[in-house]
Design a protein around this motif. Structure first.
Motif, PDB file in Angstrom:
ATOM      1  N   ALA A 150      -7.704   9.834  -1.823  1.00  0.00           N
ATOM      2  CA  ALA A 150      -7.878   9.050  -3.055  1.00  0.00           C
ATOM      3  C   ALA A 150      -9.280   9.157  -3.613  1.00  0.00           C
ATOM      4  O   ALA A 150     -10.217   9.513  -3.006  1.00  0.00           O
ATOM      5  CB  ALA A 150      -7.554   7.571  -2.785  1.00  0.00           C
ATOM      6  N   ASP A 155      -0.234   1.312  -9.203  1.00  0.00           N
ATOM      7  CA  ASP A 155      -0.487   2.697  -9.591  1.00  0.00           C
ATOM      8  C   ASP A 155       0.312   3.083 -10.834  1.00  0.00           C
ATOM      9  O   ASP A 155       0.495   4.254 -11.119  1.00  0.00           O
ATOM     10  CB  ASP A 155      -0.161   3.646  -8.420  1.00  0.00           C
ATOM     11  CG  ASP A 155      -1.011   4.899  -8.483  1.00  0.00           C
ATOM     12  OD1 ASP A 155      -0.819   5.698  -9.414  1.00  0.00           O
ATOM     13  OD2 ASP A 155      -1.880   5.064  -7.620  1.00  0.00           O
ATOM     14  N   GLU A 159       0.823  -1.208   0.000  1.00  0.00           N
ATOM     15  CA  GLU A 159       0.000   0.000   0.000  1.00  0.00           C
ATOM     16  C   GLU A 159       0.859   1.260   0.000  1.00  0.00           C
ATOM     17  O   GLU A 159       0.546   2.244  -0.689  1.00  0.00           O
ATOM     18  CB  GLU A 159      -0.939  -0.008   1.210  1.00  0.00           C
ATOM     19  CG  GLU A 159      -1.960   1.107   1.150  1.00  0.00           C
ATOM     20  CD  GLU A 159      -2.963   1.084   2.299  1.00  0.00           C
ATOM     21  OE1 GLU A 159      -3.782   2.025   2.349  1.00  0.00           O
ATOM     22  OE2 GLU A 159      -2.937   0.165   3.138  1.00  0.00           O
ATOM     23  N   GLY A 199       1.827   7.083  -6.614  1.00  0.00           N
ATOM     24  CA  GLY A 199       0.844   8.115  -6.938  1.00  0.00           C
ATOM     25  C   GLY A 199       1.348   9.523  -6.672  1.00  0.00           C
ATOM     26  O   GLY A 199       0.813  10.488  -7.199  1.00  0.00           O
ATOM     27  N   GLN A 228       2.215   1.841  -3.485  1.00  0.00           N
ATOM     28  CA  GLN A 228       1.175   2.374  -4.359  1.00  0.00           C
ATOM     29  C   GLN A 228       0.970   3.867  -4.099  1.00  0.00           C
ATOM     30  O   GLN A 228       0.902   4.674  -5.036  1.00  0.00           O
ATOM     31  CB  GLN A 228      -0.130   1.614  -4.155  1.00  0.00           C
ATOM     32  CG  GLN A 228      -1.239   2.085  -5.073  1.00  0.00           C
ATOM     33  CD  GLN A 228      -2.528   1.300  -4.884  1.00  0.00           C
ATOM     34  OE1 GLN A 228      -2.668   0.523  -3.941  1.00  0.00           O
ATOM     35  NE2 GLN A 228      -3.476   1.505  -5.784  1.00  0.00           N
ATOM     36  N   ALA A 229       0.890   4.241  -2.825  1.00  0.00           N
ATOM     37  CA  ALA A 229       0.696   5.650  -2.474  1.00  0.00           C
ATOM     38  C   ALA A 229       1.890   6.492  -2.916  1.00  0.00           C
ATOM     39  O   ALA A 229       1.717   7.610  -3.420  1.00  0.00           O
ATOM     40  CB  ALA A 229       0.473   5.791  -0.972  1.00  0.00           C
ATOM     41  N   GLY A 249       3.406   2.938 -11.228  1.00  0.00           N
ATOM     42  CA  GLY A 249       4.588   3.663 -10.784  1.00  0.00           C
ATOM     43  C   GLY A 249       5.851   3.252 -11.508  1.00  0.00           C
ATOM     44  O   GLY A 249       5.982   2.124 -11.984  1.00  0.00           O
TER      45      GLY A 249
END
Length: 164
Positions: free
Chosen positions: A164, A56, A25, A32, A28-29, A58
């Motif tokens: 989000a 995401d 997680e 973003g 992913q953050a 990335g």
């Protein structure tokens, strides 16, 4: 032009399942927010970070021990490993790869921080090589085995979920 923001997402192959979820997680953050993951492609922590970054779309730089490793990275093994003469050829390649996770392919682009998990928050194990390099360069290390770090990352993730 904005300079790329890198972080090293690394850790033990034996990272607990609940921590792997946090790593995924967090990756992913961070993806973003434009951070570029550097990792090593190993099972456990590395794979969790890579999977999270992929969620995401990335960017990432994954350094494998089997790929081409520059001389400067091998030289770092002598400088930072406590017993380089005891390493097998394979272990030496893994330690050299760790330098690339922290400093980049050319050795001149340090990460902004290291996010990791080590047993007991001790910085031991194979991840320790990367952490010794990061420490020498003054790079912040956030070890998720330390309760205060886990709490800080969970606060970051809560904010990321709300936005989000």
């Amino acid at each position: 032009m904005t300079r790329a923001r890198y972080y090293a997402g690394i850790g033990s192959r034996a990272t607990p399942t609940e921590v792997l979820s946090v790593m995924r997680e967090a990756a992913q953050a961070l993806a973003g927010r434009g951070y570029i993951l550097r990792s090593g492609g190993a099972v456990g922590a590395d794979s969790a970070f890579e999977g999270g970054a992929d969620l995401d779309g990335g960017r990432k730089e994954i350094f494998y021990a089997e790929s081409s490793i520059p001389t400067w990275a091998f030289d770092s093994v002598e400088r930072y490993h406590p017993a380089p003469n005891r390493l097998t050829a394979r272990a030496r390649r893994l330690m050299a790869r760790n330098a690339m996770q922290v400093l980049g392919m050319g050795g001149g682009e340090p990460v902004a921080f290291v996010l990791c998990w080590t047993p007991g928050g001790t910085g031991k194990g194979g991840t320790g090589q990367a952490l010794r390099i990061a420490t020498d360069y003054g790079i912040p290390i956030f070890d998720l085995a330390r309760p205060e770090v886990m709490a800080r990352v969970n606060r970051f993730l809560a904010r990321a979920r709300r936005s989000a």
